[in-house]
Design a protein around this motif. Structure first.
Motif, mmCIF file in Angstrom:
data_model
loop_
_atom_site.group_PDB
_atom_site.id
_atom_site.type_symbol
_atom_site.label_atom_id
_atom_site.label_comp_id
_atom_site.label_asym_id
_atom_site.label_seq_id
_atom_site.Cartn_x
_atom_site.Cartn_y
_atom_site.Cartn_z
ATOM 1 N N GLN A 23 0.845 -1.276 0.129
ATOM 2 C CA GLN A 23 -0.052 0.099 -0.030
ATOM 3 C C GLN A 23 1.010 1.385 0.011
ATOM 4 O OE1 GLN A 23 -3.240 -0.153 3.079
ATOM 5 N NE2 GLN A 23 -2.964 -2.259 3.002
ATOM 6 N N SER A 24 1.908 1.143 0.516
ATOM 7 C CA SER A 24 2.802 2.363 0.928
ATOM 8 C C SER A 24 3.537 2.768 -0.422
ATOM 9 C CB SER A 24 4.016 2.160 1.828
ATOM 10 O OG SER A 24 4.983 3.116 2.131
ATOM 11 N N GLU A 25 3.932 1.508 -1.261
ATOM 12 C CA GLU A 25 4.410 1.685 -2.471
ATOM 13 C C GLU A 25 3.497 2.290 -3.515
ATOM 14 O OE1 GLU A 25 7.295 -1.114 -5.692
ATOM 15 O OE2 GLU A 25 6.733 -1.813 -3.481
ATOM 16 N N LEU A 26 2.264 1.669 -3.437
ATOM 17 C CA LEU A 26 1.269 2.153 -4.357
ATOM 18 C C LEU A 26 1.179 3.834 -4.116
ATOM 19 C CD1 LEU A 26 -1.266 -0.469 -4.140
ATOM 20 C CD2 LEU A 26 -0.199 0.298 -6.213
ATOM 21 N N TYR A 27 1.041 4.209 -3.137
ATOM 22 C CA TYR A 27 1.348 5.692 -2.782
ATOM 23 C C TYR A 27 2.495 6.533 -3.385
ATOM 24 C CZ TYR A 27 -3.030 5.971 -0.034
ATOM 25 O OH TYR A 27 -4.331 5.914 0.492
ATOM 26 N N LEU A 28 3.480 5.565 -3.145
ATOM 27 C CA LEU A 28 4.803 6.262 -4.004
ATOM 28 C C LEU A 28 4.540 6.340 -5.317
ATOM 29 C CD1 LEU A 28 7.821 6.634 -3.883
ATOM 30 C CD2 LEU A 28 8.186 4.254 -3.944
ATOM 31 N N ILE A 29 4.094 5.202 -5.880
ATOM 32 C CA ILE A 29 3.881 5.150 -7.364
ATOM 33 C C ILE A 29 2.779 6.478 -7.899
ATOM 34 C CG2 ILE A 29 2.678 3.998 -9.232
ATOM 35 C CD1 ILE A 29 3.562 1.542 -7.824
ATOM 36 N N ILE A 30 1.876 6.603 -7.086
ATOM 37 C CA ILE A 30 0.772 8.003 -7.252
ATOM 38 C C ILE A 30 1.760 9.025 -7.372
ATOM 39 C CG2 ILE A 30 -0.830 9.366 -6.568
ATOM 40 C CD1 ILE A 30 -2.336 6.442 -5.509
ATOM 41 N N GLY A 31 2.752 9.304 -6.359
ATOM 42 C CA GLY A 31 3.447 10.331 -5.888
ATOM 43 C C GLY A 31 4.389 10.833 -7.037
ATOM 44 N N GLN A 32 5.030 9.620 -7.641
ATOM 45 C CA GLN A 32 5.952 9.701 -8.868
ATOM 46 C C GLN A 32 5.292 10.048 -9.920
ATOM 47 O OE1 GLN A 32 7.567 5.676 -7.667
ATOM 48 N NE2 GLN A 32 9.657 6.330 -7.758
ATOM 49 N N SER A 33 4.079 9.325 -10.170
ATOM 50 C CA SER A 33 3.341 9.698 -11.621
ATOM 51 C C SER A 33 2.863 11.142 -11.469
ATOM 52 C CB SER A 33 2.201 8.690 -11.588
ATOM 53 O OG SER A 33 2.601 7.404 -11.566
ATOM 54 N N MET A 34 2.339 11.538 -10.322
ATOM 55 C CA MET A 34 1.833 12.952 -10.248
ATOM 56 C C MET A 34 3.206 13.931 -10.649
ATOM 57 S SD MET A 34 -1.168 12.939 -7.429
ATOM 58 C CE MET A 34 -2.648 12.318 -7.591
ATOM 59 N N ARG A 35 4.376 13.637 -10.115
ATOM 60 C CA ARG A 35 5.390 14.557 -10.238
ATOM 61 C C ARG A 35 5.666 14.647 -11.734
ATOM 62 N NH1 ARG A 35 10.563 13.973 -6.577
ATOM 63 N NH2 ARG A 35 9.142 15.385 -5.301
ATOM 64 N N ASN A 79 3.604 14.463 -14.043
ATOM 65 C CA ASN A 79 2.412 15.338 -14.688
ATOM 66 C C ASN A 79 2.641 16.755 -14.093
ATOM 67 O OD1 ASN A 79 1.471 13.276 -16.081
ATOM 68 N ND2 ASN A 79 -0.222 12.634 -14.747
ATOM 69 N N GLY A 80 3.502 16.860 -13.342
ATOM 70 C CA GLY A 80 3.558 18.439 -12.988
ATOM 71 C C GLY A 80 2.916 18.429 -11.620
ATOM 72 N N GLN A 81 2.080 17.696 -11.025
ATOM 73 C CA GLN A 81 1.169 17.926 -9.838
ATOM 74 C C GLN A 81 2.104 17.918 -8.615
ATOM 75 O OE1 GLN A 81 -2.673 15.848 -10.649
ATOM 76 N NE2 GLN A 81 -1.894 14.992 -12.492
ATOM 77 N N LEU A 82 2.945 18.791 -8.272
ATOM 78 C CA LEU A 82 3.886 18.809 -7.504
ATOM 79 C C LEU A 82 2.989 18.387 -5.976
ATOM 80 C CD1 LEU A 82 6.707 21.037 -8.715
ATOM 81 C CD2 LEU A 82 6.198 18.442 -8.976
ATOM 82 N N ASP A 83 1.956 19.672 -5.633
ATOM 83 C CA ASP A 83 1.284 19.509 -4.465
ATOM 84 C C ASP A 83 0.697 18.211 -4.034
ATOM 85 O OD1 ASP A 83 2.458 22.081 -3.846
ATOM 86 O OD2 ASP A 83 0.528 22.891 -4.425
ATOM 87 N N ASN A 84 0.142 17.527 -4.982
ATOM 88 C CA ASN A 84 -0.492 16.253 -4.799
ATOM 89 C C ASN A 84 0.667 15.142 -4.825
ATOM 90 O OD1 ASN A 84 -3.167 17.299 -4.953
ATOM 91 N ND2 ASN A 84 -3.121 17.136 -7.215
ATOM 92 N N ALA A 85 1.458 15.285 -5.332
ATOM 93 C CA ALA A 85 2.741 14.368 -5.443
ATOM 94 C C ALA A 85 3.335 14.165 -4.049
ATOM 95 C CB ALA A 85 4.036 14.742 -6.297
ATOM 96 N N VAL A 86 3.478 15.389 -3.483
ATOM 97 C CA VAL A 86 4.187 15.605 -1.933
ATOM 98 C C VAL A 86 3.016 14.723 -0.907
ATOM 99 C CG1 VAL A 86 4.613 17.172 -0.176
ATOM 100 C CG2 VAL A 86 5.465 17.435 -2.303
ATOM 101 N N HIS A 87 1.698 15.266 -1.121
ATOM 102 C CA HIS A 87 0.760 14.534 -0.402
ATOM 103 C C HIS A 87 0.639 13.102 -0.475
ATOM 104 C CE1 HIS A 87 -3.002 14.031 1.836
ATOM 105 N NE2 HIS A 87 -3.401 13.352 0.948
ATOM 106 N N SER A 88 0.763 12.376 -1.646
ATOM 107 C CA SER A 88 0.921 11.044 -1.864
ATOM 108 C C SER A 88 1.928 10.363 -1.037
ATOM 109 C CB SER A 88 0.763 10.678 -3.178
ATOM 110 O OG SER A 88 -0.450 11.194 -3.703
#
Length: 322
Positions: free
Chosen positions: A280-292, A294-303
């Protein structure tokens, strides 16, 4: 008719046991009569009596390797691995020439993580199987020896051993699984996947092998075909979040950031079906990396922070946060 045949066998078994017990009454110092009585008791599901007969036999002749092997084998059948090991070790130390004895001991050593001991013991099982012309045990001993080599980090040695087994039994599913794992460990993933694709339709419970195959696909998922196969597996097993997890891992290696985010979120929705906290932690990491990406930096940091809340030891999430 089947009931009649079964009843006849049971009556013959009881008669044979009664005859052996009468022989023991006349000659209570004959250890091999006790061994025979034990065998008959096992067939009659009289487990306590079976053990008692063998223990009595060994009291009379403690240096007999065959009696010690029979006791160990009986303990194994009863699920008592600890006492089985003691008796099997005793039998081997007394010079047992039975490949069954060495093979059973090697398997217990392997299951206990004693790779060096398991290697030596399975080598002896191979020698004795060859001397007995026992192809069935020779195949099993080579498979076990290959498993030892693979776990010890020697995939080439494992491949050599498993090929010896496959020369005798070319369609042995367990041997083919070890061959596939050996090839995968040598970075020959295409060959490994081809073998796994051949095995999976033949096994009774394919899920563990499907997951292993999906893991391999996710490691090489830069190709569109690998991602496509992962998608098919996620669709085939909609209530198994580990396939969505592996699909997300594979998508991360491509330019499909949005698809990686979607697959990760779908897996997290089903996390209660059996997804470990680390995944589950790795999935949030994947979401964060993918958002980064896409340029969604704030959402990436949250994930990424969510990844660390679940697993503070997630080093990659720490590195992504800087």
């Amino acid at each position: 008719r089947l009931t009649g045949k079964s009843g006849g066998r049971n009556r013959r078994g009881r008669s044979a046991l009664k005859a052996v017990e009468q022989a023991l009454a006349w000659n209570p110092q004959a250890p091999h009569w006790y061994a025979l009585a034990s065998s008959l008791c096992l067939k009659a599901q009289q487990t306590v009596a079976a053990l008692q007969h063998l223990q009595k036999a060994i009291q009379l002749d403690p240096e007999d390797p065959q009696l010690n092997f029979l006791l160990g084998d009986t303990y194994l059948k009863l699920g008592d691995n600890q006492n089985a090991r003691v008796s099997l070790e005793q039998a081997c130390q007394l010079g047992s020439e039975k490949s069954d004895c060495w093979l059973e001991l090697a398997r217990l050593q392997f299951e206990n993580g004693e790779l060096d001991h398991a290697a030596l013991t399975s080598d002896r099982a191979i020698e004795l199987s060859q001397a007995e012309s026992n192809d069935a045990n020779l195949v099993l001993a080579n498979i076990l020896r290959a498993e030892v080599a693979l776990l010890a980090g020697n995939p080439r040695g494992a491949q050599s051993r498993i090929q010896s087994a496959l020369k005798i039994a070319p369609d042995h599913l367990d041997a083919l699984q070890i061959l596939a794992r050996s090839l995968h460990a040598m970075d020959r993933s295409k060959e490994a996947l081809e073998i796994m694709n051949k095995i999976i339709p033949q096994v009774e419970k394919p899920l563990p092998l499907e997951l292993e195959r999906a893991e391999w696909l996710s490691q090489s998922a830069a190709s569109a075909s690998a991602v496509g196969e992962l998608r098919l597996l996620a669709q085939k097993y909609p209530h198994e979040p580990r396939f969505k997890f592996l699909l997300a891992k594979g998508l991360l290696k491509t330019t499909q950031a949005d698809a990686a985010i979607l697959s990760s979120r779908q897996a997290l929705q089903d996390a209660n079906l059996g997804l470990e906290p680390e995944k589950q932690s790795e999935l949030y990491l994947i979401i964060g990396q993918s958002m980064r990406k896409n340029g969604q930096l704030d959402n990436a940091v949250h994930s990424l922070n969510q990844a660390l809340e679940i697993s503070p030891a997630n080093l990659d999430a720490h590195l992504q946060l800087g």
